[in-house]
Design a protein around this motif. Structure first.
Motif, PDB file in Angstrom:
ATOM      1  N   ARG A  25       2.241   1.785  -3.500  1.00  0.00           N
ATOM      2  CA  ARG A  25       1.201   2.236  -4.430  1.00  0.00           C
ATOM      3  C   ARG A  25       0.935   3.731  -4.263  1.00  0.00           C
ATOM      4  O   ARG A  25       0.809   4.471  -5.250  1.00  0.00           O
ATOM      5  CB  ARG A  25      -0.090   1.443  -4.203  1.00  0.00           C
ATOM      6  N   SER A  26       0.843   4.178  -3.024  1.00  0.00           N
ATOM      7  CA  SER A  26       0.546   5.592  -2.765  1.00  0.00           C
ATOM      8  C   SER A  26       1.664   6.509  -3.248  1.00  0.00           C
ATOM      9  O   SER A  26       1.410   7.616  -3.732  1.00  0.00           O
ATOM     10  CB  SER A  26       0.308   5.809  -1.268  1.00  0.00           C
ATOM     11  N   GLU A  27       2.897   6.049  -3.123  1.00  0.00           N
ATOM     12  CA  GLU A  27       4.053   6.878  -3.464  1.00  0.00           C
ATOM     13  C   GLU A  27       4.372   6.837  -4.953  1.00  0.00           C
ATOM     14  O   GLU A  27       4.699   7.862  -5.561  1.00  0.00           O
ATOM     15  CB  GLU A  27       5.268   6.410  -2.664  1.00  0.00           C
ATOM     16  N   ALA A  65       0.808  -1.230   0.000  1.00  0.00           N
ATOM     17  CA  ALA A  65       0.000   0.000   0.000  1.00  0.00           C
ATOM     18  C   ALA A  65       0.840   1.279   0.000  1.00  0.00           C
ATOM     19  O   ALA A  65       0.561   2.207  -0.772  1.00  0.00           O
ATOM     20  CB  ALA A  65      -0.977  -0.011   1.169  1.00  0.00           C
ATOM     21  N   PRO A  66       1.889   1.405   0.842  1.00  0.00           N
ATOM     22  CA  PRO A  66       2.702   2.632   0.795  1.00  0.00           C
ATOM     23  C   PRO A  66       3.402   2.838  -0.551  1.00  0.00           C
ATOM     24  O   PRO A  66       3.570   3.977  -0.985  1.00  0.00           O
ATOM     25  CB  PRO A  66       3.721   2.429   1.927  1.00  0.00           C
TER      26      PRO A  66
END
Length: 342
Positions: free
Chosen positions: A76-78, A73-74
């Motif tokens: 993907r966000s970045e 998830a981190p």
């Protein structure tokens, strides 16, 4: 025949032999590169000199669904917003499963069932998944793009300096049930975990820490890492494991140093430890040097899982991996709290 002619013949024969040997060597090398290297090695070689997303080749146009690991998830966000800004026609959509919780296993299952273009995983493929792909007429390829570590979260006030991997196993298999067995207070241990079918992190933990022993009956199963960390923050005897990027920066739990022996404990955070009272203004940072050197005892790789069937979905997965393996992609992975693979 004169001596000069004999010499000439010998030289020509020698050169011809060298040419034949060289040709055979070249052929074998090409074959071995194809058979043993696979897409993962080719990907690593092809982007080792690529600096930015804009310089990656063969990025397809279209809308591509992908899914899988919650550990990702981190990243993907970045990473994904930057990819979209550079390659607006390469549209990415994270897709949750219709049943069950998202995770590495569900993402790979959705990929096998043609619901995704590619998947993200926090563990390598297993034999069953390779076999399922073969029965469907294609193969799966795992492309490593980052390094992660498993961190252990406990209550901030727990007076324990650290534990070994063997002790961690004994906690989750039920042979250690009180913190006083580990030099801590007389306090019952409450181990938390997600269910094994719900995430690659749990599968990795069960295989590499528990060595495929069953979870103890006192393990409490929690659906998400967010909920589990909340439980640990409210339970003096609680313990939980998750990706280091999810544990180390937290303000409500304490990550424990971990080692193969009690004389060689390594923290998953950079020392000195930032007191949680100073969080969130200051947060603890990942001990990336220890993860890269394998000094920290539980590390793993993160993978892009690609279906090799010569269709545009396979091209999308390979392009996504190529983007992450550029210098720009590896820097964004570091910013997301993970360790560069190169």
């Amino acid at each position: 025949m004169s001596q000069r002619n004999e010499t000439t013949v010998l030289v020509l024969a020698f050169l011809i032999a060298l040419g034949i040997i060289g040709g055979v060597f070249w052929w074998l090398t090409e074959r071995l590169n194809v058979d043993l290297g696979g897409v993962a090695n080719n990907q690593l070689q092809s982007v080792s000199h690529v600096a930015t997303f804009a310089r990656v080749q063969n990025v397809p146009s279209g809308l591509f669904s992908y899914g899988g690991s919650t550990t990702w998830a981190p990243i993907r966000s970045e990473v994904d917003p930057v990819i979209q800004s550079v390659w607006p026609e390469f549209r990415l959509r994270y897709t949750n499963p219709t049943t069950g919780a998202p995770g590495s296993a569900t993402g790979i299952r959705m990929l096998l069932n043609n619901q995704l273009a590619f998947a993200q995983s926090s563990r390598p493929l297993n034999d069953r998944e390779y076999q399922q792909a073969q029965t469907r007429g294609f193969t799966l390829q795992e492309i490593p793009v980052a390094v992660d570590a498993i961190a252990i979260a406990v209550h901030p006030t727990l007076d324990v300096t650290g534990i070994t991997v063997a002790q961690l196993k004994e906690i989750y298999t039920g042979r250690i049930a009180n913190w006083n067995q580990l030099g801590g207070p007389n306090l019952t241990i409450t181990p938390y975990s997600r269910r094994i079918e719900e995430g690659g992190t749990v599968e990795f933990f069960a295989e590499n820490v528990l060595e495929n022993e069953a979870f103890a009956t006192n393990v409490q199963f929690i659906p998400t890492t967010t909920q589990a960390l909340r439980e640990v923050a409210n339970n003096l005897g609680g313990i939980y494991y998750a990706s280091a990027s999810e544990v180390v920066p937290q303000c409500t739990v304490k990550p424990l140093p971990l080692g193969q022996t009690l004389n060689n404990l390594t923290p998953p955070y950079q020392v000195p430890f930032v007191r949680l009272s100073r969080c969130p203004q200051e947060r603890n940072q990942l001990n990336t040097a220890a993860f890269q050197s394998d000094e920290y005892p539980i590390t793993r790789r993160l993978f892009v899982i690609v279906k090799q069937n010569e269709q545009i979905a396979a091209q999308a997965g390979e392009a996504y991996a190529n983007l992450l393996l550029t210098d720009q992609g590896q820097e964004l992975i570091r910013q997301a709290g993970f360790v560069s693979i190169r």
